[in-house]
Design a protein around this motif. Structure first.
Motif, short mmCIF file in Angstrom:
data_model
loop_
_atom_site.label_atom_id
_atom_site.label_comp_id
_atom_site.label_asym_id
_atom_site.label_seq_id
_atom_site.Cartn_x
_atom_site.Cartn_y
_atom_site.Cartn_z
N ILE A 29 0.85 -1.21 0.00
CA ILE A 29 0.00 0.00 0.00
C ILE A 29 0.88 1.25 0.00
CG2 ILE A 29 -1.67 1.34 1.37
CD1 ILE A 29 -2.80 -1.41 2.31
N GLU A 30 1.94 1.19 0.80
CA GLU A 30 2.84 2.35 0.91
C GLU A 30 3.57 2.63 -0.42
OE1 GLU A 30 5.62 1.80 4.19
OE2 GLU A 30 7.07 3.05 3.11
N LEU A 31 4.04 1.56 -1.07
CA LEU A 31 4.92 1.74 -2.23
C LEU A 31 4.22 1.71 -3.59
CD1 LEU A 31 7.91 -0.42 -0.97
CD2 LEU A 31 7.64 2.06 -0.84
N TYR A 32 3.03 1.21 -3.63
CA TYR A 32 2.34 1.05 -4.92
C TYR A 32 2.22 2.36 -5.70
CZ TYR A 32 -0.66 -1.54 -8.15
OH TYR A 32 -1.19 -2.16 -9.26
N PRO A 33 1.92 3.47 -5.02
CA PRO A 33 1.80 4.74 -5.77
C PRO A 33 3.08 5.15 -6.51
CG PRO A 33 0.84 4.96 -3.60
CD PRO A 33 1.57 3.64 -3.61
N TYR A 241 -14.27 -10.34 5.38
CA TYR A 241 -14.47 -9.05 4.69
C TYR A 241 -13.12 -8.54 4.20
CZ TYR A 241 -17.22 -4.79 3.91
OH TYR A 241 -17.91 -3.73 3.35
N ARG A 242 -13.09 -8.01 2.97
CA ARG A 242 -11.83 -7.36 2.55
C ARG A 242 -11.92 -5.88 2.89
NH1 ARG A 242 -13.50 -4.70 -1.98
NH2 ARG A 242 -14.83 -5.92 -3.37
N TRP A 243 -10.80 -5.36 3.42
CA TRP A 243 -10.81 -3.98 3.89
C TRP A 243 -10.60 -2.99 2.75
CZ3 TRP A 243 -7.65 -3.45 9.07
CH2 TRP A 243 -8.22 -4.29 10.04
N LYS A 244 -9.86 -3.43 1.75
CA LYS A 244 -9.48 -2.51 0.66
C LYS A 244 -10.42 -2.69 -0.52
CE LYS A 244 -6.36 -0.85 3.10
NZ LYS A 244 -6.42 0.56 3.51
N THR A 245 -10.20 -1.88 -1.54
CA THR A 245 -11.02 -2.00 -2.73
C THR A 245 -10.72 -3.33 -3.44
OG1 THR A 245 -11.67 -0.78 -4.71
CG2 THR A 245 -9.34 -0.80 -4.22
N HIS A 246 -11.56 -3.72 -4.41
CA HIS A 246 -11.37 -5.02 -5.06
C HIS A 246 -9.94 -5.19 -5.59
CE1 HIS A 246 -11.82 -8.49 -7.60
NE2 HIS A 246 -11.47 -7.77 -8.65
N VAL A 247 -9.47 -4.19 -6.30
CA VAL A 247 -8.11 -4.27 -6.83
C VAL A 247 -7.42 -2.93 -6.60
CG1 VAL A 247 -8.92 -3.79 -9.21
CG2 VAL A 247 -6.66 -4.78 -8.88
N GLY A 248 -6.20 -3.01 -6.06
CA GLY A 248 -5.46 -1.78 -5.79
C GLY A 248 -5.36 -1.50 -4.31
N PRO A 249 -4.57 -0.50 -3.95
CA PRO A 249 -4.27 -0.27 -2.54
C PRO A 249 -5.26 0.66 -1.82
CG PRO A 249 -2.88 1.13 -3.90
CD PRO A 249 -3.78 0.37 -4.84
N GLU A 250 -6.24 1.21 -2.55
CA GLU A 250 -7.12 2.20 -1.92
C GLU A 250 -8.29 1.52 -1.19
OE1 GLU A 250 -7.12 2.07 -5.43
OE2 GLU A 250 -5.40 3.38 -5.81
N THR A 251 -9.11 2.33 -0.55
CA THR A 251 -10.39 1.82 -0.05
C THR A 251 -11.42 2.18 -1.13
OG1 THR A 251 -10.94 3.87 1.04
CG2 THR A 251 -9.77 2.24 2.35
N ASP A 252 -12.65 1.70 -1.01
CA ASP A 252 -13.62 2.07 -2.05
C ASP A 252 -14.82 2.82 -1.50
OD1 ASP A 252 -14.73 -0.09 -0.76
OD2 ASP A 252 -14.59 -1.45 -2.48
N ILE A 253 -14.68 3.29 -0.26
CA ILE A 253 -15.81 3.99 0.36
C ILE A 253 -16.11 5.27 -0.42
CG2 ILE A 253 -16.63 5.09 2.48
CD1 ILE A 253 -14.41 3.31 3.89
N GLU A 254 -15.02 6.01 -0.74
CA GLU A 254 -15.21 7.31 -1.40
C GLU A 254 -15.85 7.15 -2.79
OE1 GLU A 254 -12.39 6.04 -0.24
OE2 GLU A 254 -11.22 5.62 -2.04
N LYS A 255 -15.70 5.97 -3.39
CA LYS A 255 -16.31 5.75 -4.72
C LYS A 255 -17.78 5.33 -4.56
CE LYS A 255 -11.90 4.11 -6.43
NZ LYS A 255 -11.16 2.88 -6.16
#
Ligand code: TPP
Ligand code: MG
Length: 324
Positions: A29-33, A241-255
């Motif tokens: 999560i830290e390095l992906y960006p 439950y998965r905490w993050k979005t389906h794919v990628g390091p973000e969450t998906d709440i904001e979407k």
């Protein structure tokens, strides 16, 4: 099995793997960006207890089949972080020599014969492997992990039928996190109780709290032993439950894909926190035991990352090697 006392060595080992999966993915999560890991990543954070509880009952020779969300299964099966980080960075030292990325990790030395991004695709391959195990009488049990989305695929039902018909040494583990990409289970499936599908195929079906590693360990022991002793397959549904979005390091709440309150409720049921509270409250482990694990893993993560970053990329002539 319910009253089984789990010995301290196994408790420590399971905590080690729970934290190792979590810290590995937090580093992603830290390095992906930075855009240097050029493959999609499906993070397992929140679901760690399932891989750990099952793999703690497996030997090196027992097979694990996984899917697109596979980091936890590999780590819990004992794959080192070095070839895993290297694979994410596309390096030649990666577990798939830099050609697979996150979704296609291979590690035969730990009986991980390949992971697939095709939803449900690992299930028939796992069944075929269990058939080979039975024919070879080599006592290698197979555990196959898949999501609730794989239950939407016809091959899931065909596989259960064949495995039961031939009494194969396999445990089917459905990690029900209630979503397939952004599609909730209730929009896709008429019956929310996946474990009940086992009834039709005349095999045991059990539902377990997928965030409780101790419960999972006990259930896994029972059904892995059963498979090993020739009594055939079983279906375990582990709700999580998965905490993050389906794919990628973000969450998906904001979407707007998932409700903030729903995510928060599950984060509160964190499998690591649940384990820590239990072992401390019952004096099974001490705080310093847990802290030591944390320190050890911090070092391992850093060393693995350094290894990956200083490894070379494959050469152009490597492109068609190991391709069939
Ligand atoms: C056969 C197939 N159909 C569709 C996709 C696209 N796809 C990738 S992951 C996914 C959802 C999988 O959901 P689930 O099995 O519940 O696993 P989770 O991502 O929740 O861990 C889908 C539909 C695919 N990879 N393969
Ligand atoms: Mg799912």
């Amino acid at each position: 099995m319910k009253n089984l006392v789990i010995d301290t060595g196994i408790l420590k080992k399971m905590y080690y793997y729970l934290v190792k999966i979590r810290r590995f993915e937090e580093k992603i999560i830290e390095l992906y960006p930075q855009q240097e890991m050029r493959c999609p990543v499906h993070l397992y954070i929140g679901q760690e207890a399932i891989a750990v509880g099952f793999c703690a009952n497996l030997k090196k020779e027992d097979y694990v089949f996984s899917n697109h969300r596979n980091h936890g299964h590999l780590i819990a099966k004992g794959v080192d972080l070095k070839p895993m980080f290297a694979e994410l960075y596309g390096k030649i030292t990666g577990c798939s020599k830099g050609k697979g990325g996150s979704m296609h990790m291979v590690f035969p030395e730990r009986s991980i014969m390949g992971t697939s991004s095709i939803v449900g695709g690992g299930i028939p391959i796992a069944v075929g492997t269990a058939l080979a195990s039975k024919m070879n009488r080599d006592e290698r049990v197979v555990v196959v992990f898949f999501g609730d989305g794989a239950v939407d695929e016809g091959v899931f039902y065909e596989s259960l039928n064949f495995a039961s018909l031939k009494k194969l040494p396999i445990v089917f583990v459905c990690e029900n996190n209630f979503y397939a990409t952004n599609s909730p289970q209730e929009n896709r499936q008429v019956n929310p109780d996946i474990y009940k599908i086992a009834d039709f195929f005349l095999m045991p079906g059990v539902c377990v709290d997928g965030n409780d590693v101790l419960e999972i360990y006990k259930i896994a022991k029972e059904f892995i032993d059963r498979a090993k002793h020739g009594s055939g397959p079983s279906l375990i549904e582990a709700r999580t439950y998965r905490w993050k979005t389906h794919v990628g390091p973000e969450t998906d709440i904001e979407k707007g894909f998932r409700d903030e309150k729903e995510v928060a409720e599950w984060v509160n049921k964190c499998p690591l926190k649940k384990f820590e509270e239990h072992v401390l409250r019952n004096n099974l482990l001490e705080k310093k035991d847990l802290q030591e694990v944390g320190k050890k893993i911090e070092k391992e993560v850093q060393e693995a990352l350094d290894f990956a970053l200083t490894s070379r990329y494959p050469e152009e002539e490597d492109l068609y090697k190991d391709v069939y």
